[in-house]
Motif scaffolding. Structure first.
Motif, PDB file in Angstrom:
ATOM      1  N   GLN A 172       5.003 120.364  14.161  1.00 25.27           N
ATOM      2  CA  GLN A 172       5.085 119.389  13.063  1.00 25.27           C
ATOM      3  C   GLN A 172       4.939 117.967  13.592  1.00 25.27           C
ATOM      4  OE1 GLN A 172       8.162 120.393   9.845  1.00 25.27           O
ATOM      5  NE2 GLN A 172       8.676 121.759  11.510  1.00 25.27           N
ATOM      6  N   ALA A 173       5.525 117.703  14.785  1.00 25.82           N
ATOM      7  CA  ALA A 173       5.385 116.363  15.366  1.00 25.82           C
ATOM      8  C   ALA A 173       3.920 116.125  15.733  1.00 25.82           C
ATOM      9  CB  ALA A 173       6.280 116.229  16.592  1.00 25.82           C
ATOM     10  N   ALA A 174       3.259 117.138  16.284  1.00 20.89           N
ATOM     11  CA  ALA A 174       1.871 116.983  16.748  1.00 20.89           C
ATOM     12  C   ALA A 174       0.893 116.758  15.587  1.00 20.89           C
ATOM     13  CB  ALA A 174       1.453 118.212  17.559  1.00 20.89           C
ATOM     14  N   ILE A 175       1.193 117.315  14.415  1.00 20.56           N
ATOM     15  CA  ILE A 175       0.266 117.116  13.283  1.00 20.56           C
ATOM     16  C   ILE A 175       0.777 116.028  12.316  1.00 20.56           C
ATOM     17  CG2 ILE A 175      -0.691 119.471  13.370  1.00 20.56           C
ATOM     18  CD1 ILE A 175       1.055 120.211  10.949  1.00 20.56           C
ATOM     19  N   ASN A 176       1.744 115.251  12.797  1.00 22.15           N
ATOM     20  CA  ASN A 176       2.325 114.174  11.978  1.00 22.15           C
ATOM     21  C   ASN A 176       2.821 114.688  10.634  1.00 22.15           C
ATOM     22  OD1 ASN A 176       1.984 112.022  13.746  1.00 22.15           O
ATOM     23  ND2 ASN A 176      -0.217 111.955  13.226  1.00 22.15           N
ATOM     24  N   ALA A 177       3.525 115.793  10.673  1.00 23.13           N
ATOM     25  CA  ALA A 177       4.022 116.365   9.415  1.00 23.13           C
ATOM     26  C   ALA A 177       5.512 116.665   9.543  1.00 23.13           C
ATOM     27  CB  ALA A 177       3.236 117.622   9.083  1.00 23.13           C
ATOM     28  N   LYS A 178       6.228 115.750  10.216  1.00 25.93           N
ATOM     29  CA  LYS A 178       7.651 115.992  10.494  1.00 25.93           C
ATOM     30  C   LYS A 178       8.457 116.293   9.236  1.00 25.93           C
ATOM     31  CE  LYS A 178       8.343 113.309  14.677  1.00 25.93           C
ATOM     32  NZ  LYS A 178       8.952 112.149  15.265  1.00 25.93           N
ATOM     33  N   ASP A 179       8.104 115.632   8.128  1.00 20.58           N
ATOM     34  CA  ASP A 179       8.919 115.848   6.920  1.00 20.58           C
ATOM     35  C   ASP A 179       8.188 116.644   5.847  1.00 20.58           C
ATOM     36  OD1 ASP A 179      11.090 114.365   7.986  1.00 20.58           O
ATOM     37  OD2 ASP A 179       9.871 112.560   7.663  1.00 20.58           O
ATOM     38  N   ALA A 180       7.041 117.213   6.221  1.00 16.98           N
ATOM     39  CA  ALA A 180       6.245 117.937   5.215  1.00 16.98           C
ATOM     40  C   ALA A 180       6.842 119.291   4.864  1.00 16.98           C
ATOM     41  CB  ALA A 180       4.823 118.115   5.733  1.00 16.98           C
ATOM     42  N   MET A 181       7.657 119.829   5.785  1.00 19.04           N
ATOM     43  CA  MET A 181       8.180 121.181   5.569  1.00 19.04           C
ATOM     44  C   MET A 181       9.695 121.215   5.735  1.00 19.04           C
ATOM     45  SD  MET A 181       5.457 123.352   7.766  1.00 19.04           S
ATOM     46  CE  MET A 181       4.441 122.145   8.604  1.00 19.04           C
ATOM     47  N   THR A 182      10.338 122.079   4.956  1.00 20.42           N
ATOM     48  CA  THR A 182      11.777 122.291   5.108  1.00 20.42           C
ATOM     49  C   THR A 182      11.943 123.456   6.074  1.00 20.42           C
ATOM     50  OG1 THR A 182      11.993 121.719   2.794  1.00 20.42           O
ATOM     51  CG2 THR A 182      13.895 122.802   3.805  1.00 20.42           C
ATOM     52  N   THR A 183      12.837 123.312   7.066  1.00 18.56           N
ATOM     53  CA  THR A 183      13.032 124.429   7.997  1.00 18.56           C
ATOM     54  C   THR A 183      14.134 125.358   7.474  1.00 18.56           C
ATOM     55  OG1 THR A 183      14.484 123.044   9.302  1.00 18.56           O
ATOM     56  CG2 THR A 183      12.251 123.245  10.090  1.00 18.56           C
ATOM     57  N   ILE A 184      13.887 126.658   7.581  1.00 13.18           N
ATOM     58  CA  ILE A 184      14.851 127.661   7.101  1.00 13.18           C
ATOM     59  C   ILE A 184      15.281 128.522   8.287  1.00 13.18           C
ATOM     60  CG2 ILE A 184      15.287 129.488   5.382  1.00 13.18           C
ATOM     61  CD1 ILE A 184      14.190 127.216   3.851  1.00 13.18           C
ATOM     62  N   PRO A 185      16.533 128.370   8.739  1.00 13.31           N
ATOM     63  CA  PRO A 185      16.979 129.159   9.900  1.00 13.31           C
ATOM     64  C   PRO A 185      17.415 130.587   9.542  1.00 13.31           C
ATOM     65  CG  PRO A 185      18.609 127.461   9.320  1.00 13.31           C
ATOM     66  CD  PRO A 185      17.554 127.430   8.260  1.00 13.31           C
ATOM     67  N   PHE A 186      17.108 131.511  10.439  1.00 13.81           N
ATOM     68  CA  PHE A 186      17.572 132.902  10.309  1.00 13.81           C
ATOM     69  C   PHE A 186      18.306 133.269  11.611  1.00 13.81           C
ATOM     70  CE2 PHE A 186      14.247 132.565   7.189  1.00 13.81           C
ATOM     71  CZ  PHE A 186      14.626 133.416   6.167  1.00 13.81           C
ATOM     72  N   GLY A 187      18.861 134.491  11.666  1.00 17.40           N
ATOM     73  CA  GLY A 187      19.603 134.907  12.858  1.00 17.40           C
ATOM     74  C   GLY A 187      18.724 135.505  13.955  1.00 17.40           C
ATOM     75  N   GLY A 188      17.430 135.432  13.773  1.00 19.02           N
ATOM     76  CA  GLY A 188      16.488 135.981  14.747  1.00 19.02           C
ATOM     77  C   GLY A 188      15.142 136.114  14.053  1.00 19.02           C
ATOM     78  N   THR A 189      14.131 136.500  14.815  1.00 20.12           N
ATOM     79  CA  THR A 189      12.804 136.635  14.210  1.00 20.12           C
ATOM     80  C   THR A 189      12.742 137.791  13.222  1.00 20.12           C
ATOM     81  OG1 THR A 189      11.726 135.664  16.095  1.00 20.12           O
ATOM     82  CG2 THR A 189      10.381 137.113  14.761  1.00 20.12           C
ATOM     83  N   ALA A 190      13.494 138.865  13.495  1.00 21.94           N
ATOM     84  CA  ALA A 190      13.391 140.037  12.611  1.00 21.94           C
ATOM     85  C   ALA A 190      13.675 139.674  11.150  1.00 21.94           C
ATOM     86  CB  ALA A 190      14.290 141.156  13.113  1.00 21.94           C
ATOM     87  N   PRO A 191      14.825 139.048  10.829  1.00 22.59           N
ATOM     88  CA  PRO A 191      15.043 138.682   9.413  1.00 22.59           C
ATOM     89  C   PRO A 191      14.074 137.596   8.931  1.00 22.59           C
ATOM     90  CG  PRO A 191      16.887 137.922  10.801  1.00 22.59           C
ATOM     91  CD  PRO A 191      16.026 138.795  11.651  1.00 22.59           C
ATOM     92  N   ALA A 192      13.676 136.677   9.812  1.00 22.45           N
ATOM     93  CA  ALA A 192      12.736 135.620   9.410  1.00 22.45           C
ATOM     94  C   ALA A 192      11.382 136.243   9.048  1.00 22.45           C
ATOM     95  CB  ALA A 192      12.575 134.604  10.541  1.00 22.45           C
ATOM     96  N   MET A 193      10.966 137.216   9.852  1.00 27.87           N
ATOM     97  CA  MET A 193       9.682 137.893   9.608  1.00 27.87           C
ATOM     98  C   MET A 193       9.712 138.642   8.276  1.00 27.87           C
ATOM     99  SD  MET A 193       6.663 138.436  10.811  1.00 27.87           S
ATOM    100  CE  MET A 193       6.415 138.436  12.579  1.00 27.87           C
TER     101      MET A 193
END
Ligand code: ASP
Length: 328
Positions: free
Chosen positions: A169-190
Protein backbone atom coordinates in the motif's frame (compact mmCIF):
# COMPACT_ATOMS: atom_id res chain seq x y z
CA UNK A 1 15.97 -68.28 35.20
CA UNK A 2 18.89 -66.37 36.65
CA UNK A 3 19.97 -65.52 33.11
CA UNK A 4 16.50 -64.24 32.28
CA UNK A 5 16.47 -62.00 35.34
CA UNK A 6 19.86 -60.56 34.42
CA UNK A 7 18.65 -59.86 30.89
CA UNK A 8 15.46 -58.18 32.16
CA UNK A 9 17.48 -56.02 34.55
CA UNK A 10 19.81 -55.02 31.72
CA UNK A 11 16.84 -54.10 29.49
CA UNK A 12 15.30 -51.99 32.26
CA UNK A 13 18.60 -50.18 32.83
CA UNK A 14 18.91 -49.53 29.09
CA UNK A 15 15.35 -48.19 28.90
CA UNK A 16 15.94 -45.93 31.92
CA UNK A 17 19.12 -44.60 30.32
CA UNK A 18 17.44 -43.95 26.98
CA UNK A 19 14.46 -42.31 28.71
CA UNK A 20 16.90 -39.84 30.21
CA UNK A 21 18.56 -39.20 26.88
CA UNK A 22 16.95 -36.51 24.75
CA UNK A 23 14.18 -36.74 23.60
CA UNK A 24 13.38 -39.93 25.53
CA UNK A 25 9.74 -40.95 25.30
CA UNK A 26 8.33 -37.42 25.67
CA UNK A 27 7.03 -35.70 22.53
CA UNK A 28 8.59 -32.58 21.04
CA UNK A 29 6.01 -29.82 20.55
CA UNK A 30 6.42 -27.58 17.52
CA UNK A 31 4.59 -24.35 18.33
CA UNK A 32 3.12 -22.66 15.24
CA UNK A 33 2.13 -19.07 16.05
CA UNK A 34 -0.71 -19.07 13.47
CA UNK A 35 -3.96 -20.95 12.84
CA UNK A 36 -4.07 -24.57 11.68
CA UNK A 37 -4.37 -24.98 7.92
CA UNK A 38 -2.25 -21.91 7.05
CA UNK A 39 1.19 -21.67 5.38
CA UNK A 40 3.29 -21.78 8.57
CA UNK A 41 1.21 -24.69 9.85
CA UNK A 42 1.74 -26.45 6.54
CA UNK A 43 5.52 -26.13 6.77
CA UNK A 44 5.43 -27.30 10.41
CA UNK A 45 3.33 -30.39 9.72
CA UNK A 46 5.51 -31.45 6.79
CA UNK A 47 8.66 -30.77 8.80
CA UNK A 48 7.34 -32.67 11.84
CA UNK A 49 6.92 -35.73 9.65
CA UNK A 50 10.42 -35.37 8.14
CA UNK A 51 11.98 -34.83 11.58
CA UNK A 52 10.14 -37.79 13.04
CA UNK A 53 12.04 -39.86 10.47
CA UNK A 54 15.38 -38.07 10.92
CA UNK A 55 15.20 -38.35 14.73
CA UNK A 56 14.69 -42.09 14.90
CA UNK A 57 10.89 -42.08 15.24
CA UNK A 58 10.69 -39.26 17.84
CA UNK A 59 7.15 -38.08 18.46
CA UNK A 60 6.50 -34.53 17.14
CA UNK A 61 3.28 -32.68 17.98
CA UNK A 62 2.20 -29.43 16.27
CA UNK A 63 0.48 -26.88 18.53
CA UNK A 64 -1.19 -23.79 17.04
CA UNK A 65 -0.90 -20.79 19.37
CA UNK A 66 -2.27 -18.03 17.18
CA UNK A 67 -2.94 -14.37 17.72
CA UNK A 68 -1.25 -10.96 17.56
CA UNK A 69 0.64 -11.71 14.35
CA UNK A 70 2.62 -14.60 15.78
CA UNK A 71 3.83 -12.79 18.90
CA UNK A 72 1.66 -14.79 21.34
CA UNK A 73 3.09 -18.13 20.18
CA UNK A 74 6.65 -16.77 20.08
CA UNK A 75 6.26 -15.40 23.60
CA UNK A 76 4.95 -18.74 24.84
CA UNK A 77 8.07 -20.52 23.56
CA UNK A 78 10.39 -17.79 24.88
CA UNK A 79 8.99 -18.52 28.37
CA UNK A 80 8.74 -22.34 28.02
CA UNK A 81 10.99 -24.80 29.88
CA UNK A 82 14.31 -24.92 28.00
CA UNK A 83 14.49 -28.70 27.75
CA UNK A 84 14.26 -29.22 23.98
CA UNK A 85 10.65 -30.39 24.15
CA UNK A 86 9.10 -27.07 23.10
CA UNK A 87 10.27 -25.49 19.85
CA UNK A 88 9.02 -22.53 17.81
CA UNK A 89 8.56 -22.66 14.07
CA UNK A 90 8.20 -19.06 12.95
CA UNK A 91 8.56 -17.01 9.79
CA UNK A 92 9.77 -13.50 8.92
CA UNK A 93 7.51 -12.27 11.76
CA UNK A 94 10.44 -13.12 14.05
CA UNK A 95 12.24 -10.15 12.46
CA UNK A 96 9.24 -7.93 11.65
CA UNK A 97 7.78 -7.90 15.19
CA UNK A 98 10.43 -5.57 16.71
CA UNK A 99 9.52 -2.98 14.04
CA UNK A 100 5.76 -3.49 14.21
CA UNK A 101 5.42 -3.69 18.00
CA UNK A 102 6.73 -0.99 20.29
CA UNK A 103 6.09 -3.21 23.32
CA UNK A 104 7.16 -6.77 22.59
CA UNK A 105 7.05 -9.17 25.59
CA UNK A 106 10.16 -11.09 24.41
CA UNK A 107 13.48 -10.33 22.74
CA UNK A 108 13.84 -12.20 19.42
CA UNK A 109 17.65 -12.20 19.50
CA UNK A 110 18.14 -12.86 23.21
CA UNK A 111 15.35 -15.13 24.42
CA UNK A 112 15.90 -18.03 22.00
CA UNK A 113 18.53 -20.56 21.05
CA UNK A 114 18.62 -20.55 17.26
CA UNK A 115 18.45 -23.88 15.45
CA UNK A 116 18.48 -22.90 11.79
CA UNK A 117 16.55 -21.77 8.76
CA UNK A 118 14.10 -24.03 6.92
CA UNK A 119 12.95 -22.50 3.65
CA UNK A 120 12.17 -19.38 1.65
CA UNK A 121 8.72 -18.69 0.22
CA UNK A 122 7.49 -16.00 -2.18
CA UNK A 123 4.22 -14.16 -1.65
CA UNK A 124 1.36 -13.41 -4.02
CA UNK A 125 -1.10 -10.53 -4.30
CA UNK A 126 -4.51 -12.17 -4.54
CA UNK A 127 -8.14 -11.07 -4.63
CA UNK A 128 -11.61 -12.50 -4.11
CA UNK A 129 -12.97 -14.38 -7.14
CA UNK A 130 -15.53 -11.65 -7.94
CA UNK A 131 -13.00 -8.75 -7.86
CA UNK A 132 -13.55 -6.68 -11.01
CA UNK A 133 -9.81 -6.32 -11.84
CA UNK A 134 -8.40 -9.00 -14.13
CA UNK A 135 -4.70 -8.17 -14.08
CA UNK A 136 -2.25 -6.18 -11.96
CA UNK A 137 -2.60 -2.92 -13.93
CA UNK A 138 -6.39 -3.13 -13.66
CA UNK A 139 -6.03 -3.80 -9.96
CA UNK A 140 -4.07 -0.60 -9.23
CA UNK A 141 -6.65 1.45 -11.21
CA UNK A 142 -9.49 -0.33 -9.46
CA UNK A 143 -7.98 0.51 -6.05
CA UNK A 144 -7.58 4.17 -7.04
CA UNK A 145 -11.16 4.39 -8.30
CA UNK A 146 -12.56 2.68 -5.20
CA UNK A 147 -10.41 4.32 -2.57
CA UNK A 148 -11.90 3.89 0.92
CA UNK A 149 -14.32 1.18 -0.17
CA UNK A 150 -11.97 -1.81 -0.23
CA UNK A 151 -10.48 -4.01 2.43
CA UNK A 152 -7.41 -6.19 2.68
CA UNK A 153 -7.22 -9.24 4.95
CA UNK A 154 -4.17 -10.37 6.87
CA UNK A 155 -3.13 -13.03 9.35
CA UNK A 156 -2.90 -10.73 12.38
CA UNK A 157 -1.14 -7.50 13.35
CA UNK A 158 2.52 -8.20 12.75
CA UNK A 159 2.05 -11.17 10.41
CA UNK A 160 3.81 -11.54 7.08
CA UNK A 161 0.61 -10.73 5.21
CA UNK A 162 0.20 -7.59 7.31
CA UNK A 163 3.78 -6.59 6.53
CA UNK A 164 3.30 -7.27 2.82
CA UNK A 165 0.04 -5.29 2.75
CA UNK A 166 1.67 -2.32 4.49
CA UNK A 167 4.66 -2.32 2.13
CA UNK A 168 2.49 -2.73 -0.96
CA UNK A 169 0.00 0.00 0.00
CA UNK A 170 2.89 2.37 0.75
CA UNK A 171 4.54 1.52 -2.60
CA UNK A 172 1.39 2.27 -4.62
CA UNK A 173 0.56 5.39 -2.58
CA UNK A 174 -2.65 3.84 -1.33
CA UNK A 175 -2.01 3.85 2.42
CA UNK A 176 -5.58 4.83 3.24
CA UNK A 177 -7.36 3.28 0.26
CA UNK A 178 -8.05 0.00 2.04
CA UNK A 179 -9.23 -1.05 5.49
CA UNK A 180 -7.13 -3.85 6.97
CA UNK A 181 -9.00 -6.82 8.48
CA UNK A 182 -6.94 -9.00 10.85
CA UNK A 183 -7.52 -12.74 11.28
CA UNK A 184 -5.81 -15.36 13.49
CA UNK A 185 -3.83 -16.78 10.58
CA UNK A 186 -4.02 -17.19 6.83
CA UNK A 187 -6.44 -20.12 7.02
CA UNK A 188 -9.42 -18.07 8.34
CA UNK A 189 -8.39 -15.04 6.23
CA UNK A 190 -8.33 -17.22 3.10
CA UNK A 191 -11.81 -18.56 3.88
CA UNK A 192 -13.12 -15.00 4.10
CA UNK A 193 -11.42 -14.11 0.80
CA UNK A 194 -12.78 -17.16 -1.03
CA UNK A 195 -16.21 -16.40 0.39
CA UNK A 196 -16.00 -12.83 -0.91
CA UNK A 197 -16.25 -11.24 2.57
CA UNK A 198 -12.91 -9.46 2.06
CA UNK A 199 -11.40 -8.07 -1.17
CA UNK A 200 -7.67 -8.74 -1.15
CA UNK A 201 -4.72 -10.34 0.59
CA UNK A 202 -0.99 -10.85 0.15
CA UNK A 203 0.18 -14.24 1.34
CA UNK A 204 2.68 -17.06 0.96
CA UNK A 205 2.50 -19.32 -2.08
CA UNK A 206 2.43 -22.25 0.36
CA UNK A 207 -1.28 -21.61 0.75
CA UNK A 208 -2.26 -19.52 -2.23
CA UNK A 209 -1.03 -21.86 -5.00
CA UNK A 210 -3.80 -24.44 -4.57
CA UNK A 211 -6.51 -21.78 -4.37
CA UNK A 212 -5.22 -19.94 -7.45
CA UNK A 213 -5.05 -23.19 -9.39
CA UNK A 214 -8.61 -24.11 -8.39
CA UNK A 215 -9.87 -20.63 -9.38
CA UNK A 216 -11.06 -19.94 -5.83
CA UNK A 217 -9.07 -16.67 -5.73
CA UNK A 218 -7.62 -14.35 -8.41
CA UNK A 219 -3.85 -13.80 -8.54
CA UNK A 220 -2.23 -10.55 -9.70
CA UNK A 221 1.49 -10.49 -8.95
CA UNK A 222 4.36 -12.04 -7.01
CA UNK A 223 6.39 -10.15 -4.41
CA UNK A 224 9.83 -11.47 -5.38
CA UNK A 225 12.17 -9.27 -7.41
CA UNK A 226 11.66 -11.44 -10.48
CA UNK A 227 8.77 -13.61 -11.69
CA UNK A 228 8.80 -17.25 -10.58
CA UNK A 229 9.90 -18.64 -13.93
CA UNK A 230 10.49 -22.13 -12.52
CA UNK A 231 6.96 -22.50 -11.16
CA UNK A 232 4.46 -24.06 -13.57
CA UNK A 233 1.45 -22.20 -12.19
CA UNK A 234 2.91 -18.86 -11.12
CA UNK A 235 5.44 -18.24 -13.90
CA UNK A 236 3.10 -15.97 -15.84
CA UNK A 237 2.35 -13.53 -13.04
CA UNK A 238 4.48 -10.35 -13.03
CA UNK A 239 6.67 -9.32 -10.12
CA UNK A 240 5.75 -6.05 -8.41
CA UNK A 241 9.14 -4.67 -9.51
CA UNK A 242 8.24 -5.34 -13.13
CA UNK A 243 4.99 -3.47 -12.52
CA UNK A 244 6.99 -0.38 -11.56
CA UNK A 245 7.30 -0.78 -7.77
CA UNK A 246 11.05 -0.21 -7.70
CA UNK A 247 13.02 -2.31 -5.23
CA UNK A 248 9.92 -4.15 -3.97
CA UNK A 249 11.23 -7.54 -2.90
CA UNK A 250 9.63 -9.59 -0.17
CA UNK A 251 10.47 -13.23 0.48
CA UNK A 252 9.21 -15.05 3.55
CA UNK A 253 11.49 -17.47 5.37
CA UNK A 254 10.86 -19.95 8.16
CA UNK A 255 13.21 -20.89 11.00
CA UNK A 256 13.33 -23.13 14.06
CA UNK A 257 14.02 -21.90 17.62
CA UNK A 258 14.23 -23.24 21.18
CA UNK A 259 13.85 -21.34 24.46
CA UNK A 260 17.15 -19.80 25.61
CA UNK A 261 19.10 -22.16 27.88
CA UNK A 262 18.19 -25.42 26.13
CA UNK A 263 20.98 -27.99 26.81
CA UNK A 264 23.64 -27.85 24.06
CA UNK A 265 23.44 -31.63 23.50
CA UNK A 266 19.70 -31.39 22.75
CA UNK A 267 20.27 -28.38 20.48
CA UNK A 268 22.97 -30.27 18.57
CA UNK A 269 20.69 -33.28 18.17
CA UNK A 270 17.76 -31.18 16.91
CA UNK A 271 20.00 -29.24 14.54
CA UNK A 272 21.42 -32.48 13.08
CA UNK A 273 17.88 -33.88 12.68
CA UNK A 274 16.74 -30.61 11.04
CA UNK A 275 19.59 -30.77 8.51
CA UNK A 276 18.68 -34.36 7.65
CA UNK A 277 14.96 -33.54 7.42
CA UNK A 278 15.67 -30.73 4.95
CA UNK A 279 17.25 -33.33 2.65
CA UNK A 280 14.22 -35.64 2.82
CA UNK A 281 13.05 -36.01 -0.81
CA UNK A 282 9.35 -36.10 0.23
CA UNK A 283 9.71 -32.88 2.20
CA UNK A 284 11.59 -31.15 -0.64
CA UNK A 285 9.03 -32.28 -3.20
CA UNK A 286 6.09 -31.02 -1.15
CA UNK A 287 7.74 -27.68 -0.48
CA UNK A 288 8.77 -27.15 -4.10
CA UNK A 289 5.24 -27.93 -5.25
CA UNK A 290 4.10 -24.99 -3.12
CA UNK A 291 6.68 -22.56 -4.51
CA UNK A 292 9.01 -22.82 -1.48
CA UNK A 293 12.76 -23.37 -1.68
CA UNK A 294 14.31 -25.55 1.03
CA UNK A 295 17.64 -24.08 2.22
CA UNK A 296 20.99 -25.85 2.20
CA UNK A 297 23.17 -26.75 5.23
CA UNK A 298 25.09 -23.46 5.45
CA UNK A 299 21.83 -21.65 6.31
CA UNK A 300 20.85 -24.28 8.86
CA UNK A 301 23.74 -23.23 11.11
CA UNK A 302 22.46 -21.61 14.35
CA UNK A 303 24.97 -18.73 14.24
CA UNK A 304 24.37 -18.05 10.54
CA UNK A 305 20.61 -18.00 11.03
CA UNK A 306 20.89 -15.68 14.02
CA UNK A 307 23.07 -13.26 12.02
CA UNK A 308 20.52 -13.42 9.19
CA UNK A 309 17.59 -12.62 11.54
CA UNK A 310 19.57 -9.71 13.05
CA UNK A 311 20.16 -8.35 9.51
CA UNK A 312 16.46 -8.79 8.67
CA UNK A 313 15.43 -6.85 11.80
CA UNK A 314 17.76 -4.02 10.76
CA UNK A 315 16.42 -4.11 7.18
CA UNK A 316 12.71 -4.26 8.06
CA UNK A 317 12.57 -1.60 10.79
CA UNK A 318 13.01 1.39 8.44
CA UNK A 319 10.68 -0.19 5.85
CA UNK A 320 7.96 -0.56 8.51
CA UNK A 321 8.60 2.95 9.80
CA UNK A 322 8.27 4.32 6.25
CA UNK A 323 4.95 2.49 5.89
CA UNK A 324 3.97 4.51 8.96
CA UNK A 325 2.00 1.97 10.96
CA UNK A 326 2.56 0.06 14.20
CA UNK A 327 0.65 -3.01 15.31
CA UNK A 328 0.21 -1.89 18.93
N1 ASP B 1 0.81 -16.51 6.22
C1 ASP B 1 0.51 -15.96 7.50
C2 ASP B 1 1.14 -14.61 7.63
O1 ASP B 1 0.75 -13.79 6.89
C3 ASP B 1 0.70 -16.80 8.67
C4 ASP B 1 0.10 -18.17 8.61
O2 ASP B 1 -1.10 -18.36 8.80
O3 ASP B 1 0.88 -19.07 8.39
O4 ASP B 1 1.96 -14.33 8.46
Amino acid sequence: MKRLLVLAAAATALFAASAQTFPGSRPITLVVPFAAGGPTDRVARDLAEAMRKSMGGANFVVENVNGAGGTIGANKVAKAAPDGHTLLLHHIGMAAAPGLYRKLPYKPLEDFDYLGMINEVPMTIIGKPQLAANNYRDLENYIRNNSGKLNIAHAGLGSASHLCGLMWQAAINAKDAMTTIPFGGTAPAMNALMGGQVDMMCDQTTNTTGQIEAGRVKAYAVTTARPLSGNKLLKDYPSLQEMGLKSFNLTIWHGLYAPKGTPPAALAQINAALKLALKDPDFIKRQEGLGAVVVTDNRVEPAAHKAFVAAEIAKLKPVIEAAGKFAD
